[in-house]
Design an enzyme around this catalytic site. Sequence first.
Site, mmCIF file in Angstrom:
data_model
loop_
_atom_site.group_PDB
_atom_site.id
_atom_site.type_symbol
_atom_site.label_atom_id
_atom_site.label_comp_id
_atom_site.label_asym_id
_atom_site.label_seq_id
_atom_site.Cartn_x
_atom_site.Cartn_y
_atom_site.Cartn_z
ATOM 1 N N GLY A 14 -5.007 -4.642 -0.746
ATOM 2 C CA GLY A 14 -6.099 -3.841 -1.313
ATOM 3 C C GLY A 14 -7.445 -4.493 -1.035
ATOM 4 O O GLY A 14 -8.396 -3.850 -0.567
ATOM 5 N N ASP B 115 4.055 -11.579 -3.817
ATOM 6 C CA ASP B 115 5.060 -10.658 -3.267
ATOM 7 C C ASP B 115 5.460 -10.999 -1.833
ATOM 8 O O ASP B 115 6.487 -10.505 -1.348
ATOM 9 C CB ASP B 115 4.519 -9.224 -3.291
ATOM 10 C CG ASP B 115 4.185 -8.760 -4.693
ATOM 11 O OD1 ASP B 115 4.768 -9.300 -5.648
ATOM 12 O OD2 ASP B 115 3.337 -7.862 -4.836
HETATM 13 O O1 F6P Z 1 1.002 -7.713 -6.227
HETATM 14 C C1 F6P Z 1 1.450 -8.621 -7.155
HETATM 15 C C2 F6P Z 1 2.055 -7.941 -8.316
HETATM 16 O O2 F6P Z 1 2.357 -9.000 -9.132
HETATM 17 C C3 F6P Z 1 3.256 -7.025 -8.081
HETATM 18 O O3 F6P Z 1 4.433 -7.705 -7.792
HETATM 19 C C4 F6P Z 1 3.286 -6.231 -9.370
HETATM 20 O O4 F6P Z 1 3.946 -5.018 -9.187
HETATM 21 C C5 F6P Z 1 1.829 -6.039 -9.640
HETATM 22 O O5 F6P Z 1 1.155 -7.129 -9.042
HETATM 23 C C6 F6P Z 1 1.444 -5.945 -11.089
HETATM 24 O O6 F6P Z 1 0.050 -5.796 -11.184
HETATM 25 P P1 F6P Z 1 -0.833 -5.798 -12.521
HETATM 26 O O7 F6P Z 1 -1.722 -6.981 -12.425
HETATM 27 O O8 F6P Z 1 -1.625 -4.541 -12.453
HETATM 28 O O9 F6P Z 1 0.067 -5.838 -13.692
#
Ligand code: F6P
Length: 365
Positions: A121, A144
């Site tokens: 992103g 990830d």
């Molecule tokens: O991209 C990293 C990550 O930790 C993903 O594995 C997970 O789905 C997401 O971010 C969760 O994001 P947030 O910070 O919005 O809870």
Amino acid sequence: MAKTKVKKIAVMTGGGDCPGLNAVIRAVTKTAVNQYDMEVWGVEDGYQGLIEDRIRPLGFNDVSGILTVGGTILGSSNTSNPFAYPMILGKKQVVKDVSEQCLVNLSKRGIDTLICIGGDGTMNSAAAFVKKGLTVMGVPKTIDNDLWGTDITFGFNTAMTTATEAIDKLHTTASSHHRVMLVEVMGRYAGWIALYAGVAGGSDVILIPEIPYDIHKIAECVLARSKRGKRFSIICVAEGAKPKGGKMVVAKTVKNSPDPIRLGGISFVLADHLSGLTDLTCRAVNLGHIQRGGVPSPFDRALATQFGHYAIDLLMKGKTDRLVVMKGNTLDSIPLGQAAGRIKTVPKNHPLIDAAKAVGTSFGI
Ligand code: F6P
């Protein structure tokens, strides 16, 4: 001390945080100041701070002692996109392109280069800034490990270590109570954390998005273990795992995020389904953000330091608008836009999948 055209740089951490971000901030700042006599600025809270003009000088003292600290001293955000930024105009909510304001906020301080530490992103917006004339250097981060173009991202090693330690702990309680324990790990649309932590933790079943599962095969596997006298089973499930012909479990959608889908809950759905099919007691644990927190592993500290140093070195060699990557064991870079919109998933013929199958791990197929 080498002399260079680049005099003032800003460093920013965007997207979800991960262990090792501070090690990059430290390496970027120390390399730029020590080796190239540059002035370094820190942008607070990712693109949000760039939009709101929250940019502060970063000196040696600011980055001293942060190598081993998790999170990011600059703060981060994963909901602000300068090219589609929601705001209230009159009584209406509108989405505006505020990227020009970001450029003004940098140029009024004489900052000519932005070091963006982030995932896909953050890199998408970084590539759009390049098109507007800003010099950008990208450093890949995400627990990830799904960023296209690099073999590895820092943060992944720490996350999979945390997940493995959790599986180790769940093993003993699963064994005491003769239960099927389902451990849900992060990873979005890629199964890297589940695969590595699942294998390292000796999981009996590993479920990843790349290999849609058949619940009956999972039931067969845990029942076969029971028959063999193994009175517990461990299932490591990626948050993005899905049944054959079915869908991922969405926890919620987050407005204005580059990827609005937040996954989560598959382990609970599976636990219910599986206890119905097998009559075994099933319990689910979602590890969640614990995987993003804490002290970075030594591997991640070293990788992040290399990435940060290499980003500045590239800049000094006259290269710009690149994403630092690791290929094999060699540091390299690719054009910043090249990774945009692509993710690196686990190939079905990955050697670790073969090894896991060979030691009797089921992938639910
Ligand atoms: O991209 C990293 C990550 O930790 C993903 O594995 C997970 O789905 C997401 O971010 C969760 O994001 P947030 O910070 O919005 O809870």
